[in-house]
Scaffold this active site. Structure first.
Site, PDB file in Angstrom:
ATOM      1  N   THR A  16      48.962  28.886  43.764  1.00 47.52           N
ATOM      2  CA  THR A  16      48.654  30.242  43.319  1.00 47.52           C
ATOM      3  C   THR A  16      48.132  31.104  44.464  1.00 47.52           C
ATOM      4  O   THR A  16      47.706  30.608  45.497  1.00 47.52           O
ATOM      5  CB  THR A  16      47.608  30.229  42.184  1.00 47.52           C
ATOM      6  OG1 THR A  16      46.375  29.709  42.685  1.00 47.52           O
ATOM      7  CG2 THR A  16      48.083  29.401  41.009  1.00 47.52           C
ATOM      8  N   ASP A  17      48.158  32.424  44.227  1.00 45.02           N
ATOM      9  CA  ASP A  17      47.609  33.373  45.195  1.00 45.02           C
ATOM     10  C   ASP A  17      46.150  33.672  44.840  1.00 45.02           C
ATOM     11  O   ASP A  17      45.557  32.990  43.984  1.00 45.02           O
ATOM     12  CB  ASP A  17      48.463  34.642  45.253  1.00 45.02           C
ATOM     13  CG  ASP A  17      48.559  35.370  43.918  1.00 45.02           C
ATOM     14  OD1 ASP A  17      47.708  35.137  43.021  1.00 45.02           O
ATOM     15  OD2 ASP A  17      49.488  36.190  43.762  1.00 45.02           O
ATOM     16  N   ALA A  18      45.579  34.672  45.464  1.00 50.33           N
ATOM     17  CA  ALA A  18      44.166  34.994  45.248  1.00 50.33           C
ATOM     18  C   ALA A  18      43.869  35.390  43.796  1.00 50.33           C
ATOM     19  O   ALA A  18      42.730  35.276  43.345  1.00 50.33           O
ATOM     20  CB  ALA A  18      43.729  36.112  46.194  1.00 50.33           C
ATOM     21  N   GLN A  20      45.202  33.884  41.264  1.00 52.50           N
ATOM     22  CA  GLN A  20      45.546  32.666  40.527  1.00 52.50           C
ATOM     23  C   GLN A  20      46.891  32.771  39.800  1.00 52.50           C
ATOM     24  O   GLN A  20      47.124  32.127  38.784  1.00 52.50           O
ATOM     25  CB  GLN A  20      44.430  32.257  39.563  1.00 52.50           C
ATOM     26  CG  GLN A  20      43.156  31.852  40.257  1.00 52.50           C
ATOM     27  CD  GLN A  20      42.133  31.274  39.313  1.00 52.50           C
ATOM     28  OE1 GLN A  20      42.358  31.148  38.121  1.00 52.50           O
ATOM     29  NE2 GLN A  20      40.990  30.897  39.866  1.00 52.50           N
ATOM     30  N   VAL A  21      47.781  33.585  40.342  1.00 55.98           N
ATOM     31  CA  VAL A  21      49.151  33.707  39.841  1.00 55.98           C
ATOM     32  C   VAL A  21      50.045  32.881  40.761  1.00 55.98           C
ATOM     33  O   VAL A  21      49.877  32.895  41.979  1.00 55.98           O
ATOM     34  CB  VAL A  21      49.601  35.184  39.828  1.00 55.98           C
ATOM     35  CG1 VAL A  21      51.075  35.304  39.478  1.00 55.98           C
ATOM     36  CG2 VAL A  21      48.752  35.985  38.845  1.00 55.98           C
TER      37      VAL A  21
END
Length: 163
Positions: A16-18, A20-21
């Site tokens: 995930t990215d920052a 949380q995706v």
């Protein structure tokens, strides 16, 4: 989904990215999980196939994003063989969370020898797929085909010997 192999997975934090995706490129990794499970389901030992000199390489990939997936979501990758030609094949994928489609797409592959030159798909692979009832012969409603899968794929691509 007819002729599909299902691969459950849980989104890991590292995917995930920052926010949380799930980061977009991870869907190609999810597709690879599905493809590996598909080959295992038909009884293909990919290591043995490579040892015999046949390599299935990705020559094109497409992903369409429908909804976000987040850390710890339980997803299912639906994988089916959409098209088989002389030296190439196309796998199609649908990633779901429950009834929600998260992503869909396809990958096009060419079988090459050790020198990177296209060769016919090994007969053992064709037979294993047919024997498992997972050949793309059965008609599939357009609703089950990912966006962009179809007329735009020409198959039997030629790859560089440097690849």
């Amino acid at each position: 989904m007819p002729n599909a192999i299902l691969s459950p997975l849980r989104v890991r934090y590292a995917e995930t990215d920052a926010q949380q995706v799930v980061y977009h490129s991870n869907y190609l990794v999810y597709f690879e999980v599905g493809r590996g499970d598909f080959l295992r389901a038909v009884g293909v030992d990919y290591n043995a196939m490579e040892a015999s000199g046949a390599f299935v390489v990705v020559v094109e990939a497409n992903v369409r994003y429908h909804a976000p997936a987040r850390y710890d979501d339980e997803l299912v990758v639906h994988t089916w063989l959409d098209e088989v030609r002389t030296r190439s094949m196309r796998f199609a994928y649908k990633v779901t969370r429950g009834e929600t489609t998260i992503a869909s797409g396809w990958t096009a592959h060419v079988v090459v020898n050790r020198e990177g030159r296209p060769i016919p798909i090994p007969e053992a692979l064709r037979k294993a797929i047919a024997d498992a009832g997972l050949a793309p012969d059965a008609p599939r409603p357009d609703a089950l085909r990912p966006e962009g899968s179809g007329a735009d794929f020409k198959g039997d691509a030629v790859i560089s010997p440097q690849a």
